[in-house]
Design a protein around this motif. Sequence first.
Motif, PDB file in Angstrom:
ATOM      1  N   GLY A 142       0.817  -1.208   0.000  1.00 49.54           N
ATOM      2  CA  GLY A 142       0.000   0.000   0.000  1.00 49.54           C
ATOM      3  C   GLY A 142       0.852   1.259   0.000  1.00 49.54           C
ATOM      4  N   LEU A 143       1.945   1.241   0.771  1.00 54.38           N
ATOM      5  CA  LEU A 143       2.836   2.404   0.794  1.00 54.38           C
ATOM      6  C   LEU A 143       3.494   2.624  -0.567  1.00 54.38           C
ATOM      7  N   VAL A 144       3.871   1.533  -1.231  1.00 54.29           N
ATOM      8  CA  VAL A 144       4.447   1.655  -2.573  1.00 54.29           C
ATOM      9  C   VAL A 144       3.411   2.210  -3.546  1.00 54.29           C
ATOM     10  N   GLY A 145       2.183   1.721  -3.439  1.00 50.59           N
ATOM     11  CA  GLY A 145       1.120   2.227  -4.303  1.00 50.59           C
ATOM     12  C   GLY A 145       0.839   3.707  -4.083  1.00 50.59           C
ATOM     13  N   ILE A 146       0.822   4.134  -2.822  1.00 51.78           N
ATOM     14  CA  ILE A 146       0.603   5.553  -2.522  1.00 51.78           C
ATOM     15  C   ILE A 146       1.745   6.406  -3.074  1.00 51.78           C
ATOM     16  N   ALA A 147       2.978   5.920  -2.938  1.00 51.43           N
ATOM     17  CA  ALA A 147       4.124   6.657  -3.480  1.00 51.43           C
ATOM     18  C   ALA A 147       4.031   6.791  -5.000  1.00 51.43           C
ATOM     19  N   MET A 148       3.590   5.732  -5.676  1.00 57.88           N
ATOM     20  CA  MET A 148       3.447   5.794  -7.130  1.00 57.88           C
ATOM     21  C   MET A 148       2.336   6.753  -7.531  1.00 57.88           C
ATOM     22  N   ILE A 149       1.248   6.775  -6.782  1.00 57.54           N
ATOM     23  CA  ILE A 149       0.155   7.700  -7.090  1.00 57.54           C
ATOM     24  C   ILE A 149       0.611   9.147  -6.912  1.00 57.54           C
ATOM     25  N   LEU A 150       1.323   9.424  -5.827  1.00 58.64           N
ATOM     26  CA  LEU A 150       1.817  10.779  -5.594  1.00 58.64           C
ATOM     27  C   LEU A 150       2.797  11.199  -6.690  1.00 58.64           C
ATOM     28  N   TYR A 151       3.668  10.279  -7.098  1.00 56.69           N
ATOM     29  CA  TYR A 151       4.614  10.603  -8.173  1.00 56.69           C
ATOM     30  C   TYR A 151       3.885  10.817  -9.497  1.00 56.69           C
ATOM     31  N   GLY A 152       2.840  10.049  -9.740  1.00 54.26           N
ATOM     32  CA  GLY A 152       2.054  10.242 -10.955  1.00 54.26           C
ATOM     33  C   GLY A 152       1.358  11.594 -10.980  1.00 54.26           C
ATOM     34  N   PHE A 153       0.807  12.000  -9.855  1.00 52.70           N
ATOM     35  CA  PHE A 153       0.188  13.327  -9.786  1.00 52.70           C
ATOM     36  C   PHE A 153       1.231  14.432  -9.960  1.00 52.70           C
ATOM     37  N   TRP A 154       2.429  14.207  -9.430  1.00 56.52           N
ATOM     38  CA  TRP A 154       3.484  15.189  -9.620  1.00 56.52           C
ATOM     39  C   TRP A 154       3.851  15.320 -11.095  1.00 56.52           C
ATOM     40  N   MET A 155       3.910  14.193 -11.813  1.00 57.39           N
ATOM     41  CA  MET A 155       4.204  14.246 -13.243  1.00 57.39           C
ATOM     42  C   MET A 155       3.100  14.966 -14.000  1.00 57.39           C
ATOM     43  N   LEU A 156       1.848  14.744 -13.599  1.00 61.03           N
ATOM     44  CA  LEU A 156       0.745  15.464 -14.238  1.00 61.03           C
ATOM     45  C   LEU A 156       0.843  16.961 -13.981  1.00 61.03           C
ATOM     46  N   ARG A 157       1.237  17.325 -12.776  1.00 58.73           N
ATOM     47  CA  ARG A 157       1.360  18.746 -12.445  1.00 58.73           C
ATOM     48  C   ARG A 157       2.478  19.390 -13.257  1.00 58.73           C
ATOM     49  N   VAL A 158       3.612  18.714 -13.405  1.00 59.49           N
ATOM     50  CA  VAL A 158       4.711  19.245 -14.199  1.00 59.49           C
ATOM     51  C   VAL A 158       4.310  19.337 -15.666  1.00 59.49           C
ATOM     52  N   LEU A 159       3.580  18.330 -16.158  1.00 57.01           N
ATOM     53  CA  LEU A 159       3.132  18.350 -17.546  1.00 57.01           C
ATOM     54  C   LEU A 159       2.152  19.500 -17.790  1.00 57.01           C
ATOM     55  N   GLN A 160       1.252  19.722 -16.845  1.00 58.67           N
ATOM     56  CA  GLN A 160       0.319  20.835 -16.983  1.00 58.67           C
ATOM     57  C   GLN A 160       1.051  22.172 -17.009  1.00 58.67           C
ATOM     58  N   ARG A 161       2.086  22.298 -16.213  1.00 60.79           N
ATOM     59  CA  ARG A 161       2.870  23.533 -16.224  1.00 60.79           C
ATOM     60  C   ARG A 161       3.596  23.707 -17.549  1.00 60.79           C
ATOM     61  N   ASP A 162       4.093  22.582 -18.127  1.00 54.99           N
ATOM     62  CA  ASP A 162       4.766  22.669 -19.419  1.00 54.99           C
ATOM     63  C   ASP A 162       3.794  22.997 -20.549  1.00 54.99           C
ATOM     64  N   MET A 163       2.576  22.512 -20.436  1.00 56.03           N
ATOM     65  CA  MET A 163       1.588  22.772 -21.485  1.00 56.03           C
ATOM     66  C   MET A 163       1.176  24.237 -21.524  1.00 56.03           C
ATOM     67  N   GLU A 164       1.328  24.935 -20.426  1.00 57.69           N
ATOM     68  CA  GLU A 164       0.966  26.348 -20.399  1.00 57.69           C
ATOM     69  C   GLU A 164       1.991  27.233 -21.095  1.00 57.69           C
ATOM     70  N   SER A 165       3.168  26.694 -21.339  1.00 56.54           N
ATOM     71  CA  SER A 165       4.190  27.474 -22.032  1.00 56.54           C
ATOM     72  C   SER A 165       3.870  27.541 -23.521  1.00 56.54           C
ATOM     73  N   PRO A 166       4.163  28.657 -24.199  1.00 53.10           N
ATOM     74  CA  PRO A 166       3.820  28.785 -25.631  1.00 53.10           C
ATOM     75  C   PRO A 166       4.630  27.884 -26.541  1.00 53.10           C
ATOM     76  N   SER A 167       5.790  27.414 -26.086  1.00 54.19           N
ATOM     77  CA  SER A 167       6.630  26.568 -26.930  1.00 54.19           C
ATOM     78  C   SER A 167       6.227  25.100 -26.915  1.00 54.19           C
ATOM     79  N   PHE A 168       5.198  24.786 -26.151  1.00 60.34           N
ATOM     80  CA  PHE A 168       4.794  23.376 -26.018  1.00 60.34           C
ATOM     81  C   PHE A 168       3.812  23.033 -27.136  1.00 60.34           C
TER      82      PHE A 168
END
Length: 213
Positions: free
Chosen positions: A21-47
Amino acid sequence: MARVARTCLRSILKIVNSTLGLVGIAMILYGFWMLRVLQRDMESPSFDDFDSTALWFIYTFLSIGVALCLITCLGHISADSSNGICLSCYMVIIFLLLLLETLVAADILLNSDWEKDLPEDPTGRFHDFREFVESNFDFFKWIAMFIILVQGFSILLAMTLRALGPNNGSNYDIDEEYTSATLPLINPHSQTPPYVVGEPRFSIKNDAWNANK
């Protein structure tokens, strides 16, 4: 003695199962972090825009994390109920997970071009994750070995708990205590009040009273 062993096995299975369960929670948190970074990159005009299916690595990461959390919930339910069907399902799922991990590890180790079998990831998250694992390979190697040992130990504990069966002995103990406690009430011979065979005393008093009269 069997009831104490069953209780200990339940506790150990819950503790070991919580690791997944702890491994699963860590993977979910890392996945949300990747989504957050991707959303920030998508807001840039060069994306550049791309199809949502290109997020396969992030979705796969999140799905694996959610699956591990669900397996952990199933393991806790199986440990609490000690039901044979639940424990069997839990063991089969853990075994299939171990088999899948073994196949993936064998493909990575034996196939030098294993990355070509995966779809293209324009987000770059897969490339960043691979570089992070390669730079900390020894650390992730011990983590992978620990997870495999935890899964194997979970199967062993579930098999032992299934062999012991559900805890039905407590009901019989309660029935015996209740029967022994109520036995003097339902058995009139166990508490027979003392009595004297003969004429009652009040009859003698009545005769003396009649003679004086």
